[in-house]
Design a protein around this motif. Structure first.
Motif, PDB file in Angstrom:
ATOM      1  N   ARG D 245       0.663  -1.029  -0.337  1.00 52.28           N
ATOM      2  CA  ARG D 245       0.277   0.152   0.464  1.00 52.28           C
ATOM      3  C   ARG D 245       1.338   1.111   0.216  1.00 52.28           C
ATOM      4  O   ARG D 245       1.097   2.064   0.946  1.00 52.28           O
ATOM      5  CB  ARG D 245      -0.700   0.529   0.832  1.00 52.28           C
ATOM      6  CG  ARG D 245      -2.053  -1.200   1.005  1.00 52.28           C
ATOM      7  CD  ARG D 245      -3.185  -0.147   1.807  1.00 52.28           C
ATOM      8  NE  ARG D 245      -2.877  -0.387   4.028  1.00 52.28           N
ATOM      9  CZ  ARG D 245      -3.046   0.487   4.315  1.00 52.28           C
ATOM     10  NH1 ARG D 245      -3.762   2.071   3.981  1.00 52.28           N
ATOM     11  NH2 ARG D 245      -2.655   0.704   5.285  1.00 52.28           N
ATOM     12  N   PRO D 246       1.574   1.213  -1.185  1.00 49.72           N
ATOM     13  CA  PRO D 246       2.573   2.794  -1.183  1.00 49.72           C
ATOM     14  C   PRO D 246       1.508   3.703  -1.467  1.00 49.72           C
ATOM     15  O   PRO D 246       0.414   4.031  -2.188  1.00 49.72           O
ATOM     16  CB  PRO D 246       3.760   2.775  -2.342  1.00 49.72           C
ATOM     17  CG  PRO D 246       2.191   2.513  -3.384  1.00 49.72           C
ATOM     18  CD  PRO D 246       1.777   0.611  -2.858  1.00 49.72           C
ATOM     19  N   SER D 247       1.383   4.970  -0.276  1.00 49.67           N
ATOM     20  CA  SER D 247       0.451   5.472  -0.439  1.00 49.67           C
ATOM     21  C   SER D 247       0.710   7.479  -0.548  1.00 49.67           C
ATOM     22  O   SER D 247       0.217   8.235  -1.322  1.00 49.67           O
ATOM     23  CB  SER D 247      -0.043   5.769   0.814  1.00 49.67           C
ATOM     24  OG  SER D 247      -0.853   4.294   1.220  1.00 49.67           O
ATOM     25  N   HIS D 248       1.885   7.419  -0.591  1.00 51.59           N
ATOM     26  CA  HIS D 248       2.351   9.085  -0.585  1.00 51.59           C
ATOM     27  C   HIS D 248       3.001   9.141  -1.943  1.00 51.59           C
ATOM     28  O   HIS D 248       2.735   8.296  -3.094  1.00 51.59           O
ATOM     29  CB  HIS D 248       3.586   9.122   0.039  1.00 51.59           C
ATOM     30  CG  HIS D 248       4.297  10.817   0.035  1.00 51.59           C
ATOM     31  ND1 HIS D 248       4.523  11.151  -1.214  1.00 51.59           N
ATOM     32  CD2 HIS D 248       3.731  11.347   0.571  1.00 51.59           C
ATOM     33  CE1 HIS D 248       4.742  12.066  -1.171  1.00 51.59           C
ATOM     34  NE2 HIS D 248       4.778  12.571  -0.186  1.00 51.59           N
ATOM     35  N   PRO D 249       1.879   9.610  -2.791  1.00 50.95           N
ATOM     36  CA  PRO D 249       1.823  10.030  -4.461  1.00 50.95           C
ATOM     37  C   PRO D 249       3.274   9.419  -4.771  1.00 50.95           C
ATOM     38  O   PRO D 249       3.859   8.792  -6.038  1.00 50.95           O
ATOM     39  CB  PRO D 249       1.704  10.838  -4.661  1.00 50.95           C
ATOM     40  CG  PRO D 249       1.021  11.808  -3.877  1.00 50.95           C
ATOM     41  CD  PRO D 249       1.002  11.128  -2.053  1.00 50.95           C
ATOM     42  N   TYR D 250       4.526  10.440  -3.934  1.00 49.29           N
ATOM     43  CA  TYR D 250       5.733  10.148  -4.164  1.00 49.29           C
ATOM     44  C   TYR D 250       6.031   7.782  -4.941  1.00 49.29           C
ATOM     45  O   TYR D 250       7.073   7.512  -5.647  1.00 49.29           O
ATOM     46  CB  TYR D 250       6.990  10.643  -4.069  1.00 49.29           C
ATOM     47  CG  TYR D 250       8.202  10.182  -4.525  1.00 49.29           C
ATOM     48  CD1 TYR D 250       8.542  10.774  -5.824  1.00 49.29           C
ATOM     49  CD2 TYR D 250       9.510   9.986  -3.755  1.00 49.29           C
ATOM     50  CE1 TYR D 250      10.347  10.715  -5.998  1.00 49.29           C
ATOM     51  CE2 TYR D 250      10.019   9.419  -3.497  1.00 49.29           C
ATOM     52  CZ  TYR D 250      10.677   9.435  -5.244  1.00 49.29           C
ATOM     53  OH  TYR D 250      12.211   9.357  -5.317  1.00 49.29           O
ATOM     54  N   SER D 251       5.828   8.225  -3.261  1.00 53.04           N
ATOM     55  CA  SER D 251       5.910   6.461  -3.428  1.00 53.04           C
ATOM     56  C   SER D 251       4.744   5.609  -3.714  1.00 53.04           C
ATOM     57  O   SER D 251       5.804   4.549  -4.561  1.00 53.04           O
ATOM     58  CB  SER D 251       5.892   5.775  -0.913  1.00 53.04           C
ATOM     59  OG  SER D 251       6.180   6.681  -0.921  1.00 53.04           O
ATOM     60  N   PHE D 252       3.867   5.657  -4.289  1.00 54.42           N
ATOM     61  CA  PHE D 252       3.575   5.067  -5.218  1.00 54.42           C
ATOM     62  C   PHE D 252       4.194   5.218  -6.469  1.00 54.42           C
ATOM     63  O   PHE D 252       4.377   3.846  -7.534  1.00 54.42           O
ATOM     64  CB  PHE D 252       1.602   5.805  -5.237  1.00 54.42           C
ATOM     65  CG  PHE D 252       0.945   5.237  -5.893  1.00 54.42           C
ATOM     66  CD1 PHE D 252       0.318   4.081  -6.098  1.00 54.42           C
ATOM     67  CD2 PHE D 252       0.538   5.777  -7.827  1.00 54.42           C
ATOM     68  CE1 PHE D 252      -0.425   2.901  -6.681  1.00 54.42           C
ATOM     69  CE2 PHE D 252      -0.158   4.444  -7.646  1.00 54.42           C
ATOM     70  CZ  PHE D 252      -1.219   3.455  -7.876  1.00 54.42           C
TER      71      PHE D 252
END
Lengths: 277, 311, 329, 322
Positions: D245-252
């Motif tokens: 569940r990468p949640s930050h837009p950057y991580s995603f």
């Protein structure tokens, strides 16, 4: 762009101060006729061996020649020697360095060996040996110095060329059919240039020092040249009676060498920050 | 290690051989008849021919070369025409003088330059560093012959503390050595500092800190030890320059060493002496380089590996 | 589909220890009898670790280093028995992009002069070359303002795009890409990989992509070739090589690649099949793995395995047919 | 968080540059528990290595500005004196670097260099050598007694890195920082090095802070992951959470830019734009100029910390959807 250069210059005090000092020496040499109060070999027979005074700020020598004028004119032979020797050294040194570094193999071994030969006798001794063969005089000193000192350019150009030869942009250029001459002149030389400039600016003062030393020993400039080394040599026998004759040409020499050293350090800091001291 | 030394030794010998050939050819590469060059005045044709035979100029060049080289290997450097003495005899008196001068100068240079360079690098940007750097930049710009003249003017002429020429008593050494050392020490300080700064930037210095070594151990065992390699090179490289400096200084202070001999010989076109001097100095320089190479190899295992050949 | 790159037993030998006489010198084969066919319009991924000879193979194919023996043809032109003119002709069909973005461009040339240079060499007029340079920049999705920039003013990704633009400007049929994204950050790597794929599809190019990164290879390659210590050990369709590797080295390599998923983490102790070896330990008449391979049989120590077709189009150089059960991890 | 070994609280690092203060690390907080494998990931220039050298206080430049605190077993390392740091380095925290050839002194044998670390801990020379060989065996260096007398250049890259690990483990530190330890190595060697590090963690119970740009290494080794962007820690959570569940837009975006698929399954995502260079104080979210979901407030207000579950949080203005 201009603004950035100026800001860099303001931060790099060595470059700024050295540059101004070099400029003074160059102006002295170029406009000696306008700046100097007298022609350099005009003898004032009534004013021999005058200590510094209002009429002759640096005093006069045993022929009654104005020392200030001679010191100013002395910048001419100093710069001429440095410049001509540098041009010859660069011509030989860069060409051989590029060829040795790029082609490698036997050519490289040969060039390196000849270069090493010039290192195995102290430069001043080797220069003196060459002068024995080709004779005394300032022009011969230039030739002798160049024949002895080109290898420092070869050494650095060769090393850089070897490193650049394997770089991706050079290989790519070979792969799109660039010719060897174009590789050397368009791709390698421009990237070696900063190192060459730094080396040149640091070797000019060395050349000036060693050539004035030869003049001092009587092998370089001959009278009545205003050469600083010659002036020091001529004044040596009056050291007890007329010390000003030895002080001023020497100061001019130190000023010039210091100027180029400072300027060279500044250039090196700017072009090759890794070496910053 | 053994292979490395042999390789360097062979390179040095090849170098000396080439120099000897060039020195030998000096006389023959000049325009004109060698006999004319060797005599100070015109001599008649029959005497010239006799001399040609006496000096062996009638033989082919390679034979002349090997005769000359053979002589040198037996201590016969030929005869000085101007001084009418065997060159070897001139050398006997003069070599120790120059060696003494250069030896003391080098020792002084080492003792002054290395610690100052180290301290400057270590205390980079401190007041100490700035003073040392400014002074060294200034002193590096003074040619030794002018330093000599000024020293004579100040200490010899004005203060009358020290003799300005001659050789013999210890007080005679002070000014010449001071003049020789100043400029070179200044440059050596700057070089030492550059080398030490380079080492300080190495990653392994960080490793040494990271494994918990105290600051002093890092400095001594990792920084100094590695800077030593480069400083050795600096010191040995300065030897030829010291010899070059001696040439000028000996002339100014009228010291009867190799330098003044060489200068006189050049001004008088005394070829046998010039040839012998240049060859001798070349051999000395090659030996210095060889020693520098070997010492660096002892100090740096990487060089041993890369130059030893084989894996 | 026609074959554009063809090699047969291609070998590049280097001297490693200088000998006083020719006989005492020691040699290694950086590329050791490699036979490889690359067909028009496909992307072949060449994978291998450092010292596997993959970059040397590329350099031979580019004519940057002469081959020692064997056959190498590019577009039917032989490049082993080199004639200079022939080599120059061959190079017109092949372009190259190397790994290091900063080193790919001449630091002293503007982007524009870098790009137009190959055209000028071919005799194109400056003005037309400039027009083509602008077009090439468009192809790599950079705007024309970058033409006047110097390489150091650009980011790594931009530099790499410009290197690609320069490669594209000659309308090559074949591109050799040596680790084209290894020096780039993940987000930039994605941009460059997508760009390369777009260009390949649009202009029907043939790629030889050299890399050590299996993930990159999996993403872009149609076929995969595996090199180890100078030899080509396995080649086949990407799915075959990745899903059903045959050669023990390939199996080993794939086991060691970290999965991009913590749930597939391999917690079992893995033993290395290959210690770090140097080419100096190469033996001409044996399998390169014969000392450490768990499947080794007697033959492996004295018979060099040749490439054999196991399933259609899937070749491996192994003396022993490995069971399907063993190979599926 | 009583079992925290290392706590980084609101750490900021600035460097003096020509035109002001460059913000290399800004307001970063995280904690590493005892025995935990913590990975700090990000692209080049995101400040992850700066954090590593700040913890060790290994910066040689004097033109940096540190704010916040780094608590190691309760001691604030930011305010520690140099002698205090000398006592912590080696025995409390060890560190290995990216290029093992540069990191070893070329003029000493590798055995000597490990001995030196042991002797710095008060061991005598003979038992030090015995321990050195044991340590080298522990990191699976074959023929350790002989290899101890080798110089760094005589060993392969993988062996050198093993020597580095052995050296840094010699005084049993509670934390090992590894700054891109396998970047210069081949994958098979990389896997072995990672295996040795995991094994060492299991045996000694030491924590590991792994600095890397490689998500493969993260997935393979880490328990906890922090993702950095432009000097800020944008998301932090367990490795399973982050990958699932990468949640930050950057991580995603970053995780979707990984080449995990084949081209016939569609193109991977890319992140357009470039990383900003931040001088002085910055306002708002540093990812705002590249973020596909950026709002007005992203450019003006610092993003709040949003809890996404146990031990999983991000810094973002986006509402957390259930």
């Amino acid at each position: 762009m201009m603004k950035k250069t100026l800001r860099a210059l303001a931060r790099n005090k060595n470059l700024l101060v050295g540059g101004i000092m070099v400029l003074i020496v160059v102006v002295m040499a170029l406009f000696a006729g306008l700046i100097a109060p007298y022609p350099y070999n005009e003898a004032h027979l009534l004013d021999k061996m005058k200590p510094p005074c209002a009429a002759y700020p640096f005093g006069t020598d045993d022929f009654g020649r104005d020392m200030l004028s001679r010191v100013i004119y002395g910048a001419q032979p100093a710069l001429r020697v440095a410049l001509l020797a540098m041009i010859i050294e660069m011509g030989i040194g860069i060409t051989l360095g590029l060829i040795a570094g790029y082609y490698g193999g036997v050519v490289d071994h040969a060039v390196t060996f000849v270069g090493d030969l010039t290192w195995c006798v102290p430069p001043i001794v080797l220069t003196m040996a060459v002068i024995t063969m080709i004779g005394k005089g300032l022009d011969n000193v230039i030739i002798a110095t160049a024949l002895v000192s080109w290898a420092q350019y070869t050494r650095i150009v060769r090393a850089k060329t070897q490193a650049l030869r394997g770089m991706a942009f050079v290989e790519t250029a070979v792969a799109f059919n660039e010719r060897d001459s174009a590789i050397l002149l368009r791709y390698i030389l421009p990237n070696v240039m900063p190192s060459i400039i730094v080396l040149a600016s640091l070797s000019i003062p060395q050349t000036i020092m060693s050539t004035t030393a030869l003049s001092f020993l009587g092998m370089g400039a001959q009278p009545p040249s205003p050469d600083w080394g010659l002036a020091l040599s001529a004044s040596f026998r009056f050291i007890t009676t007329a010390p000003w004759l030895a002080v001023f040409p020497g100061l001019a020499l130190v000023f010039t060498v210091f100027a180029f050293n400072l300027f060279g350090e500044g250039l090196r800091d700017m072009l090759d920050p890794r070496l910053k001291v | 290690m053994g292979r490395y030394c042999i390789k360097k030794l062979l390179q040095g010998l090849l170098m000396i051989f080439t120099v000897s050939v060039l020195v030998f050819l000096m006389l023959h590469m000049m325009p004109g008849d060698p006999v004319d060059l060797m005599m100070d005045r015109k001599v008649d044709a029959s005497k010239k021919e006799a001399m040609r035979v006496q000096y062996g100029f009638d033989k082919p060049l390679p034979e002349q070369y090997f005769n000359w080289l053979g002589g040198i290997l037996h201590g016969d450097f030929g005869t000085s025409i101007r001084m009418r003495q065997p060159v070897s005899k001139l050398f006997q008196a003069r070599i120790p003088v120059t060696l003494e001068l250069c030896g003391i100068a080098m020792l002084l240079e080492l003792v002054i330059a290395v610690p100052l360079g180290l301290l400057s690098a270590y205390k980079k940007d401190s007041l100490f560093d700035r003073i040392v750097m400014s002074l060294s930049l200034f002193f590096a710009a003074i040619p030794s012959f002018w330093t000599a003249v000024m020293l004579i003017l100040i200490f010899g002429v004005t203060l009358k503390w020290l003799p300005i020429s001659g050789f013999g008593s210890p007080s005679n050494y002070v000014l010449p050595i001071a003049a020789m050392v100043m400029g070179w020490t200044a440059s050596s300080i700057r070089m030492t500092k550059t080398e030490v700064l380079d080492v300080l930037r190495e990653k392994y210095v960080l490793t040494a800190y990271a494994k918990g070594l105290p600051h002093r151990s890092v400095m001594v065992r990792h920084v100094l030890r590695n800077a030593l390699i480069l400083v050795t090179v600096v010191v040995f490289m300065s030897i030829p320059w010291l010899i070059g400096g001696a040439v000028i200084i000996e002339n100014i202070f009228v010291i009867p060493g190799m330098g003044s001999l060489l200068t006189q010989a050049i001004l008088n076109q005394d070829f046998a002496v010039v040839q012998a001097c240049v060859l001798l100095i070349a051999v000395l320089t090659v030996i210095c380089n060889l020693m520098s190479d070997i010492i660096t190899a002892i100090l740096d295992p990487r060089i041993r590996a890369s130059m030893g050949g084989g894996e | 589909m026609s074959v554009v790159i063809h090699t047969q037993d291609l070998t590049k030998r280097f001297q490693i220890a200088p000998g006083l006489f020719r006989r005492s010198a020691r040699y290694v084969n950086a590329v050791d009898r490699v036979s490889l066919d690359i067909r028009e319009g496909e992307i072949v991924g060449l994978i291998g670790e450092s010292g596997s000879g993959k970059t040397t193979l590329a350099r031979v194919l580019l004519g940057l280093t002469p081959a020692t023996e064997g056959v190498a043809q590019v577009n039917g032109r032989d490049i082993v028995s080199v004639r200079r003119a022939e080599l120059r002709k061959m190079r017109e069909d092949v372009a190259v992009v190397f790994q290091d973005p900063a080193a790919n461009l001449n630091p002293r040339q503007t982007v524009e002069s870098s790009i137009i240079r190959p055209l000028v060499i071919r005799g194109m007029k400056k003005a037309e070359a400039r027009r083509k340079a602008a077009e090439a920049l468009e192809k790599v999705k950079l705007d024309a303002s970058y033409l006047r920039a110097y390489p150091h003013q650009l980011s790594g990704g931009q530099q790499q795009r410009i290197a690609i633009a320069r490669a594209m400007v000659l309308d090559p049929r074949i591109m050799i890409l040596d680790e084209p994204t290894s020096a780039l950050d993940i987000s930039v790597q994605a941009q460059v990989l997508n760009l390369l794929l777009d260009l390949q599809e649009e202009y029907h190019l043939t790629y030889l992509v050299i890399t050590h990164d299996i993930n990159v290879i999996r993403y872009i390659a149609d076929r995969i070739a595996v090199m180890y210590m100078g030899r080509l050990v396995e080649i086949g369709a990407a799915d075959d090589v990745l899903e059903h590797p045959i050669h023990p080295y390939t199996i080993n390599l794939e086991q060691f690649v970290p999965a991009l998923d913590p749930n597939r983490r391999s917690d079992k102790r893995r033993s290395a099949l290959t210690e770090e070896k140097t080419l100096a330990s190469q033996r001409p008449d044996a399998c390169i793995l014969c000392e450490s391979c768990p499947y080794a049989v007697d033959r492996c120590a004295h018979a060099r395995p040749e490439l054999t077709e196991y399933t259609p189009g899937h070749f491996a150089a192994c003396n022993r047919r490995v069971n399907e059960d063993d190979s599926s991890k | 968080m009583n079992d925290a070994l290392l706590e980084v609280n609101r750490l900021s690092v600035g460097y003096k540059v020509e035109d002001g203060w460059l913000s290399a690390v800004h307001d970063v907080s995280f904690a590493i528990r005892k025995g935990e494998f913590f990975a700090l990931v990000g692209e080049s220039g995101c400040g992850k290595s700066t954090i590593a050298s700040t913890i060790m206080r290994l910066s040689l430049d004097h033109n940096e500005r540190l704010e916040g605190e780094v608590r190691f077993e309760g001691h604030d390392l930011i305010r520690a004196t140099e002698p205090e740091m000398e006592a912590i380095r080696g025995s409390g925290i060890g560190m290995i670097f990216q290029n093992p050839l540069d990191s070893l002194n070329p003029v000493y044998t590798v055995g000597w260099q490990i001995d030196e670390a042991l002797r710095a801990g008060g061991m005598d020379a003979r038992s030090a050598r015995k321990r050195t060989v044991e340590l080298m065996e522990a990191v699976q260096i074959p023929d350790a007694a002989r290899r101890a007398n080798a110089f760094p250049h005589e060993l392969s890259g993988g062996m050198r890195q093993r020597v580095m690990i052995a050296m840094m483990l010699s005084r049993s530190p509670r934390l090992l920082i590894a700054d891109e330890p396998t970047t210069a190595l081949d994958v098979t060697v990389e896997a072995q090095i990672l295996e040795i590090m995991k094994d060492m963690r299991d045996r000694t119970g030491a924590s590991v802070l792994m600095i890397t740009h490689n998500f493969g290494i993260v997935a393979e080794t880490a328990d906890h992951v922090g993702i950095m962007y432009a000097g800020e820690l944008v998301e932090c959570g367990s490795v399973y959470e982050i990958f699932a569940r990468p949640s930050h837009p950057y991580s995603f975006a970053l995780l979707n830019a990984l080449p995990r698929r084949r081209k016939r399954d569609g193109r991977i995502q890319t992140i357009e734009g470039t990383v900003p260079r931040i001088l002085g104080e910055s306002r708002g979210c540093r990812f705002a100029n590249r973020c596909p979901r950026a709002m007005d407030c992203c450019r003006t207000e610092a993003p709040p910390r949003r809890e996404l579950g146990a031990d999983h949080w991000m810094r973002c203005h986006l509402e957390v959807n259930a």
